[in-house]
Design a protein around this motif. Structure first.
Motif, PDB file in Angstrom:
ATOM      1  N   ASN A   9       0.821  -1.213   0.000  1.00 19.58           N
ATOM      2  CA  ASN A   9       0.000   0.000   0.000  1.00 19.58           C
ATOM      3  C   ASN A   9       0.855   1.263   0.000  1.00 19.58           C
ATOM      4  O   ASN A   9       0.426   2.313  -0.493  1.00 19.58           O
ATOM      5  N   ALA A  32      -5.162   0.011  -1.494  1.00 18.16           N
ATOM      6  CA  ALA A  32      -6.079  -1.108  -1.692  1.00 18.16           C
ATOM      7  C   ALA A  32      -6.335  -1.802  -0.350  1.00 18.16           C
ATOM      8  O   ALA A  32      -5.411  -1.997   0.440  1.00 18.16           O
ATOM      9  N   ASN A  33      -7.580  -2.154  -0.129  1.00 21.25           N
ATOM     10  CA  ASN A  33      -7.961  -2.815   1.120  1.00 21.25           C
ATOM     11  C   ASN A  33      -7.857  -4.334   0.944  1.00 21.25           C
ATOM     12  O   ASN A  33      -8.855  -5.035   0.797  1.00 21.25           O
ATOM     13  N   PHE A  34      -6.637  -4.837   0.958  1.00 23.07           N
ATOM     14  CA  PHE A  34      -6.428  -6.257   0.697  1.00 23.07           C
ATOM     15  C   PHE A  34      -7.057  -7.139   1.770  1.00 23.07           C
ATOM     16  O   PHE A  34      -7.728  -8.124   1.462  1.00 23.07           O
ATOM     17  N   VAL A  75      -9.406  -6.657   3.998  1.00 24.34           N
ATOM     18  CA  VAL A  75     -10.832  -6.541   4.317  1.00 24.34           C
ATOM     19  C   VAL A  75     -11.678  -6.625   3.056  1.00 24.34           C
ATOM     20  O   VAL A  75     -12.840  -6.229   3.057  1.00 24.34           O
ATOM     21  N   SER A  76     -11.098  -7.169   2.005  1.00 28.08           N
ATOM     22  CA  SER A  76     -11.796  -7.240   0.717  1.00 28.08           C
ATOM     23  C   SER A  76     -12.213  -8.671   0.426  1.00 28.08           C
ATOM     24  O   SER A  76     -11.432  -9.616   0.600  1.00 28.08           O
ATOM     25  N   ASN A  77     -13.450  -8.842  -0.033  1.00 33.81           N
ATOM     26  CA  ASN A  77     -13.922 -10.163  -0.444  1.00 33.81           C
ATOM     27  C   ASN A  77     -13.161 -10.683  -1.656  1.00 33.81           C
ATOM     28  O   ASN A  77     -12.902 -11.878  -1.780  1.00 33.81           O
ATOM     29  N   GLU A  78     -12.801  -9.778  -2.563  1.00 34.06           N
ATOM     30  CA  GLU A  78     -12.119 -10.183  -3.791  1.00 34.06           C
ATOM     31  C   GLU A  78     -10.700 -10.651  -3.547  1.00 34.06           C
ATOM     32  O   GLU A  78     -10.192 -11.502  -4.276  1.00 34.06           O
ATOM     33  N   TRP A  79     -10.051 -10.113  -2.525  1.00 33.36           N
ATOM     34  CA  TRP A  79      -8.646 -10.438  -2.287  1.00 33.36           C
ATOM     35  C   TRP A  79      -8.458 -11.550  -1.271  1.00 33.36           C
ATOM     36  O   TRP A  79      -7.330 -12.018  -1.078  1.00 33.36           O
ATOM     37  N   LEU A 139     -15.597  -7.882   7.648  1.00 34.38           N
ATOM     38  CA  LEU A 139     -15.802  -7.321   6.311  1.00 34.38           C
ATOM     39  C   LEU A 139     -15.615  -8.343   5.198  1.00 34.38           C
ATOM     40  O   LEU A 139     -16.062  -8.105   4.078  1.00 34.38           O
ATOM     41  N   ASN A 140     -14.939  -9.454   5.468  1.00 31.36           N
ATOM     42  CA  ASN A 140     -14.777 -10.474   4.426  1.00 31.36           C
ATOM     43  C   ASN A 140     -15.428 -11.801   4.821  1.00 31.36           C
ATOM     44  O   ASN A 140     -15.112 -12.850   4.261  1.00 31.36           O
TER      45      ASN A 140
END
Length: 302
Positions: free
Chosen positions: A142, A153-155, A157-161, A246-247
């Motif tokens: 970051n 980027a919110n690595f 706390v991200s669903n995608e990551w 969050l994830n």
């Protein structure tokens, strides 16, 4: 007359039984005796009544589990992580084994093997700390994101990551350790095959494709079957550390659900129900995969 060989008496074999005793006791005490607790899946367990006197509810726990929306979310998240491990992590260990096997300088080969083995001995807490150092809000990645693109980027706390990070952690930590069995299998290939192929003008890639991979095919099949058997399991400590509110949509797997239901909400019967479903599903997967392997001409695991 052909001599009939009699079985050796116990007093001749007792040292071997003595050596096997600790392993047998381990499985009896920690794997077979606890199986009596499976009856909790069919009861409404109360610590005050005990295992035997708790009221019998039959299949109510299973109906409740399969009837909730959580079941499909848990099944999806667990199978997706297992599938990614099967498609990315498992082939990566094979490729890494082939690369290490191709190293000709023995000193460099041993140093390389030691380097890729070392992360296996780190705990998941340490791995998670390293992950935060790189992918956290103030981490190295970051820092460069902010410097180059003006944002972060919110690595974590991200669903995608979430899934890419979990697979990346597994590869970095255990891929080197996973090469041990493959390297042992590669050592068993007859060197004369490579010499004959060299005479025929084969290059390294042709040697790998026509000699090396067929030589370890049975090992690959067996390890693949064993991995399928644990496809309903997730690395609890890894998932537990990487999970946050969050994830949770993508990180909530069966093992984490059992932890929350059993140890935080004290609903032991429901937790045992989930664990029993996992075990039965894993058994079905192993039996099916083993049968398919035999149809394809492989030995299988039994």
């Amino acid at each position: 007359m052909q001599r009939i060989l009699r079985p050796k008496r116990f007093n001749q074999l007792w040292p071997f039984y003595l050596l096997a005793a600790p392993g047998i006791l381990y499985f009896v005490i920690f794997h077979y005796i606890p199986m009596s607790g499976l009856m909790l899946a069919f009861k409404e367990y109360s610590p005050f009544k005990g295992l035997i006197n708790s009221s019998w509810v039959g299949l109510d726990n299973f109906r409740q589990f399969f009837g909730t929306s959580d079941f499909y979310i848990l099944l999806k998240n667990t199978l997706l992580i297992s599938l990614l491990n099967l498609v990315i992590y498992f082939p990566f260990t094979i490729i890494l084994s082939l690369l290490l096997n191709e190293l000709r300088l023995k000193v460099f080969k041993r140093v390389s093997q030691t380097i890729v083995y070392l992360p296996h001995f780190l705990s998941w807490v340490v791995i998670y700390g390293i992950t935060i150092s790189f992918f956290g809000p103030s981490g190295v990645i970051n820092h460069y994101f902010t410097e180059w693109f003006g944002g972060s980027a919110n690595f974590l706390v991200s669903n995608e990551w979430f899934r890419p990070l979990v697979i990346f952690q597994s590869i970095w930590k255990d891929a080197g350790w996973g090469t041990i069995i493959f390297l042992a299998a590669l050592a068993g290939i007859n060197p004369e095959q490579y010499e004959a192929a060299k005479v025929d003008g084969a290059n390294r890639f042709q040697n790998i494709w026509h000699i090396t991979l067929p030589g370890i095919k049975s090992t690959i099949v067996i390890l693949l079957l064993l991995r399928l058997g644990s496809s309903m399991d997730s690395n609890f400590m890894q998932i537990f550390l990487m999970t946050n509110s969050l994830n949770l949509d993508v990180s909530n797997v069966f093992d984490l659900f059992v932890y929350h239901i059993g140890l935080e909400q004290f609903n032991y019967s429901f937790a045992i129900t989930v664990g029993m479903f996992k075990s039965v599903a894993s058994l079905i997967l192993v039996l099916g995969a083993n049968y398919a392997a035999k149809l394809l001409g492989e030995e299988g695991i039994f």
